[in-house]
Design a protein around this motif. Structure first.
Motif, short mmCIF file in Angstrom:
data_model
loop_
_atom_site.label_atom_id
_atom_site.label_comp_id
_atom_site.label_asym_id
_atom_site.label_seq_id
_atom_site.Cartn_x
_atom_site.Cartn_y
_atom_site.Cartn_z
N SER A 1 -1.91 -40.57 26.91
CA SER A 1 -3.29 -40.94 26.62
C SER A 1 -3.41 -41.64 25.27
CB SER A 1 -4.20 -39.72 26.66
OG SER A 1 -3.86 -38.80 25.63
N GLN A 2 -2.42 -41.45 24.40
CA GLN A 2 -2.40 -42.15 23.11
C GLN A 2 -2.42 -43.67 23.30
OE1 GLN A 2 0.83 -41.11 20.41
NE2 GLN A 2 0.97 -43.22 19.68
N LEU A 3 -1.93 -44.13 24.44
CA LEU A 3 -1.78 -45.56 24.68
C LEU A 3 -3.05 -46.23 25.20
CD1 LEU A 3 1.72 -45.36 26.41
CD2 LEU A 3 1.21 -45.59 23.97
N ILE A 4 -4.06 -45.44 25.54
CA ILE A 4 -5.28 -45.99 26.14
C ILE A 4 -5.94 -47.06 25.26
CG2 ILE A 4 -7.65 -45.43 26.81
CD1 ILE A 4 -6.58 -42.85 28.04
N PRO A 5 -6.12 -46.83 23.94
CA PRO A 5 -6.78 -47.87 23.14
C PRO A 5 -6.05 -49.21 23.18
CG PRO A 5 -6.70 -45.80 21.94
CD PRO A 5 -5.84 -45.62 23.15
N ARG B 1 7.55 -49.48 32.89
CA ARG B 1 8.73 -50.16 33.43
C ARG B 1 10.03 -49.36 33.32
NH1 ARG B 1 7.27 -55.57 34.02
NH2 ARG B 1 5.38 -56.17 32.89
N ALA B 2 10.03 -48.34 32.45
CA ALA B 2 11.29 -47.61 32.22
C ALA B 2 11.17 -46.13 32.51
CB ALA B 2 11.75 -47.83 30.77
N ASP B 3 10.08 -45.71 33.18
CA ASP B 3 9.89 -44.31 33.57
C ASP B 3 10.00 -43.37 32.37
OD1 ASP B 3 9.19 -42.59 35.63
OD2 ASP B 3 11.26 -41.97 35.97
N ALA B 4 9.37 -43.80 31.27
CA ALA B 4 9.37 -42.98 30.06
C ALA B 4 8.00 -42.34 29.88
CB ALA B 4 9.72 -43.84 28.84
N GLU B 5 7.88 -41.46 28.89
CA GLU B 5 6.61 -40.82 28.56
C GLU B 5 6.55 -40.55 27.07
OE1 GLU B 5 6.27 -37.02 30.42
OE2 GLU B 5 8.29 -36.40 29.88
N VAL B 6 5.33 -40.53 26.53
CA VAL B 6 5.14 -40.22 25.12
C VAL B 6 5.39 -38.73 24.89
CG1 VAL B 6 3.46 -40.11 23.24
CG2 VAL B 6 3.51 -42.11 24.75
#
Length: 332
Positions: A283-287, A97-102
């Motif tokens: 990809s950290q957010l997949i789980p 929603r905020a166009d951010a990235e890890v």
């Protein structure tokens, strides 16, 4: 000459805008923080790291504190903050929603993870989750922020969704609070059971030793990926890489660092029960994305108001989403 006089200022403005580039943060970086403790003490604990970061990246760094993750996501979406410390669930919202990235992931003494807990007053007769479920109609439950990974998503799946339960329909009373508020409420007996996590409880043990003796852990989750630091995707790439490099070397030996400085940085990281940072990405957010989808699927499976055709269709759609996310090692 009059038309030329009007054009020249516009040319200077255009040149200035072109030089500024994408989200350069030339006037400074703002890091969004959610207070799970008092805003004042949170800012005090982060200020030394902001000062070190400013020295390394070459622009001023300050903090913006809000009482919930929705505020941080709004800060990122509106460019009032360019970087933020969030949990995985809030990071998903920031990415979507905020166009951010890890950018990087925190590392804990246990590795790249921590745990969600259910806590109760020390003298509570509740011993485990089964006791909580059996007596829920008479109990008050301190749930977490809906955008909290350890305070809401993880216990929401493992404790409740897997049993076909919804906290709001299960307990006599449900509140949604910060980790610290839930800790104090459980210690004082204002709630019967509450969510929390291993990282924050370690801090409360140090800061509130007497109160810590008045709570007891009755449930521990599987390991949760440690918190990410996220940045706006349109942040100046050079500045973004400076921030990444700064965080990856923080608390570790590096060229030009004295042993005293390394120790000082390590002590600052220990405030959050971290030992440093490591490379990471979305990809950290997949789980956590999968946990949300598994919980949604369980809800559909147990929804008797749906026709069998509708149920199968919705489940197939969710399974397709899970499949597109790819494999991970933490699926339930």
């Amino acid at each position: 000459m009059q038309p030329l006089a009007r054009i020249i200022p516009l040319l200077f403005l255009l040149i200035t805008l072109l030089q500024a580039g994408p989200a350069s943060a030339g006037k400074g970086l703002v890091m969004g923080l959610v207070y799970t403790e008092s805003p004042k003490s949170l800012l005090e604990s982060w200020t030394p790291l902001f000062e070190d970061m400013a020295e390394y990246v070459g622009v001023p760094v300050s903090g913006a504190v809000t009482g919930d993750y929705a505020g941080i996501i709004w800060y990122l979406a509106t460019d009032k903050a360019q970087i933020a410390w969030v949990g995985n669930k809030a990071a998903i919202e920031a990415v979507d929603r905020a166009d951010a990235e890890v950018l990087v992931q925190a590392v804990t003494p246990l590795g790249p993870g921590y745990y969600s807990h259910l806590i109760v007053p020390e003298d509570s007769p509740l011993q485990d989750v089964d006791d909580v479920v059996r007596q829920a109609a008479t109990l008050s439950f301190g749930n977490g922020d809906p955008n909290s990974t350890s305070g809401f998503v993880v216990p929401g799946y493992y404790v409740f969704a897997t049993r076909g339960l919804e906290p709001d329909k299960l307990f006599k009373r449900v509140t949604h609070s910060t980790h610290e508020k839930n800790f104090h409420d459980a210690a004082a007996g204002r709630v019967s059971v509450a969510t929390n996590n291993s990282s924050d409880l370690a801090r409360y043990r140090r800061r509130f030793p007497e109160e810590f003796q008045r709570i007891r852990i009755i449930w521990t989750s599987p390991m949760i990926p440690a918190d990410p630091i996220v940045v706006r995707k349109d942040l100046d790439p050079v500045l973004k890489e400076k921030i990444r490099a700064f965080l990856l070397q923080y608390g570790r030996p590096a060229q030009g660092k004295t042993e005293a400085r390394v120790q000082r940085e390590a002590n600052r990281l220990a405030t959050w029960k971290w030992t440093g940072f490591r490379e990471s990405d979305n990809s950290q957010l997949i789980p956590i994305r999968k946990l949300e989808l598994y919980r949604e699927r369980l809800g559909i499976e147990r929804n008797d108001s749906l026709s069998e055709e509708t149920r199968r269709s919705r489940i197939r759609a969710i399974e397709a989403k899970i499949e597109r996310l790819g494999p991970d090692t933490t699926t339930p």
